[in-house]
Design an enzyme around this catalytic site. Structure first.
Site, mmCIF file in Angstrom:
data_model
loop_
_atom_site.group_PDB
_atom_site.id
_atom_site.type_symbol
_atom_site.label_atom_id
_atom_site.label_comp_id
_atom_site.label_asym_id
_atom_site.label_seq_id
_atom_site.Cartn_x
_atom_site.Cartn_y
_atom_site.Cartn_z
ATOM 1 N N HIS A 145 0.855 -1.190 0.000
ATOM 2 C CA HIS A 145 0.000 0.000 0.000
ATOM 3 C C HIS A 145 0.889 1.236 0.000
ATOM 4 O O HIS A 145 2.119 1.144 0.014
ATOM 5 C CB HIS A 145 -0.964 -0.020 1.202
ATOM 6 C CG HIS A 145 -0.373 0.486 2.480
ATOM 7 N ND1 HIS A 145 -1.078 1.253 3.376
ATOM 8 C CD2 HIS A 145 0.871 0.342 3.026
ATOM 9 C CE1 HIS A 145 -0.302 1.550 4.414
ATOM 10 N NE2 HIS A 145 0.867 1.004 4.232
ATOM 11 N N CYS A 198 5.868 6.966 4.362
ATOM 12 C CA CYS A 198 4.680 6.156 4.028
ATOM 13 C C CYS A 198 3.996 6.607 2.740
ATOM 14 O O CYS A 198 3.072 5.951 2.252
ATOM 15 C CB CYS A 198 3.673 6.153 5.173
ATOM 16 S SG CYS A 198 4.309 5.300 6.622
ATOM 17 N N HIS A 209 4.975 0.563 -0.487
ATOM 18 C CA HIS A 209 5.738 -0.356 0.374
ATOM 19 C C HIS A 209 4.811 -1.458 0.871
ATOM 20 O O HIS A 209 3.610 -1.440 0.593
ATOM 21 C CB HIS A 209 6.360 0.410 1.551
ATOM 22 C CG HIS A 209 5.343 1.010 2.476
ATOM 23 N ND1 HIS A 209 4.687 2.185 2.200
ATOM 24 C CD2 HIS A 209 4.834 0.580 3.653
ATOM 25 C CE1 HIS A 209 3.846 2.469 3.180
ATOM 26 N NE2 HIS A 209 3.898 1.499 4.075
ATOM 27 N N HIS A 222 3.709 -4.562 4.049
ATOM 28 C CA HIS A 222 3.738 -5.007 5.440
ATOM 29 C C HIS A 222 3.334 -6.474 5.502
ATOM 30 O O HIS A 222 2.519 -6.932 4.697
ATOM 31 C CB HIS A 222 2.714 -4.249 6.294
ATOM 32 C CG HIS A 222 2.945 -2.782 6.396
ATOM 33 N ND1 HIS A 222 3.903 -2.240 7.221
ATOM 34 C CD2 HIS A 222 2.345 -1.748 5.780
ATOM 35 C CE1 HIS A 222 3.866 -0.926 7.105
ATOM 36 N NE2 HIS A 222 2.933 -0.590 6.228
ATOM 37 N N GLU A 262 0.586 -3.341 12.011
ATOM 38 C CA GLU A 262 1.233 -2.981 10.750
ATOM 39 C C GLU A 262 2.719 -3.330 10.825
ATOM 40 O O GLU A 262 3.340 -3.709 9.833
ATOM 41 C CB GLU A 262 1.060 -1.478 10.517
ATOM 42 C CG GLU A 262 1.138 -1.058 9.083
ATOM 43 C CD GLU A 262 0.862 0.418 8.930
ATOM 44 O OE1 GLU A 262 -0.035 0.765 8.152
ATOM 45 O OE2 GLU A 262 1.537 1.243 9.582
ATOM 46 N N HIS A 277 -1.375 -10.435 -0.515
ATOM 47 C CA HIS A 277 -0.612 -10.198 -1.743
ATOM 48 C C HIS A 277 -1.336 -9.287 -2.737
ATOM 49 O O HIS A 277 -1.134 -9.385 -3.951
ATOM 50 C CB HIS A 277 -0.191 -11.520 -2.406
ATOM 51 C CG HIS A 277 0.950 -12.175 -1.684
ATOM 52 N ND1 HIS A 277 0.795 -12.813 -0.485
ATOM 53 C CD2 HIS A 277 2.262 -12.242 -1.983
ATOM 54 C CE1 HIS A 277 1.977 -13.261 -0.080
ATOM 55 N NE2 HIS A 277 2.888 -12.922 -0.963
HETATM 56 ZN ZN LIG Z 1 2.456 1.173 5.475
#
Ligand SMILES: [Zn+2]
Length: 142
Positions: A13, A22, A26, A28, A129, A70
């Site tokens: 995201h 952010c 990237h 998580h 997260e 994914h």
């Molecule tokens: Zn993030």
């Protein structure tokens, strides 16, 4: 009585417009804790249970893990994120459109709503997260 089951999923995201790192695309490995609250079932195969963990796992898999894992999760109201999603979809890559910015806070609200709509008596949704950062949502009074 409450029960909790823990899940993980990997997603990418970005937070377009964020004033820090952010804003970049990237990923998580999210850890998701689903807590269900209800009275104990009396009698039958599920006697003494709030909800069968196996049933909870199946519903969370279908409603949350399958669409989120994914996928590029994006804010459908954001033009730049939507353009990236359109390119990925053109290449048959997995995306998931949300109606809000994909912060951990907003994602807990989204997940809570999906599980509630699936008939689960959700008590709280906690989404990690990173190993040290999480958001928790306990319904509309929050
Ligand atoms: Zn993030």
């Amino acid at each position: 009585m409450k029960i909790t089951k823990i899940f993980t999923f990997d997603s990418s995201h970005m937070l377009d417009g964020h004033d820090g790192k952010c804003q970049n695309l990237h990923g998580h490995t999210y850890k998701l804790e689903i807590t269900v609250s209800d009275g104990l079932i009396q009698g039958g195969a599920k006697d003494g249970m709030v909800m069968d963990f196996t049933d909870l796992k199946a519903i969370v898999k279908q409603q949350i893990i399958d669409p989120f894992d994914h996928a590029f999760i994006y804010d459908g109201s954001n033009e730049r994120e939507s353009r990236i999603a359109a390119l990925l979809e053109e290449w048959n890559m997995k995306t998931l459109r949300l109606q809000r910015r994909t912060t951990a806070e907003n994602m807990t609200v989204e997940i809570y709503g999906r599980l509630q709509n699936a008939g689960i008596n959700v008590c709280s949704v906690k989404l990690w997260e990173t190993p040290t950062s999480c958001a928790e949502y306990e319904g509309e009074n929050e």
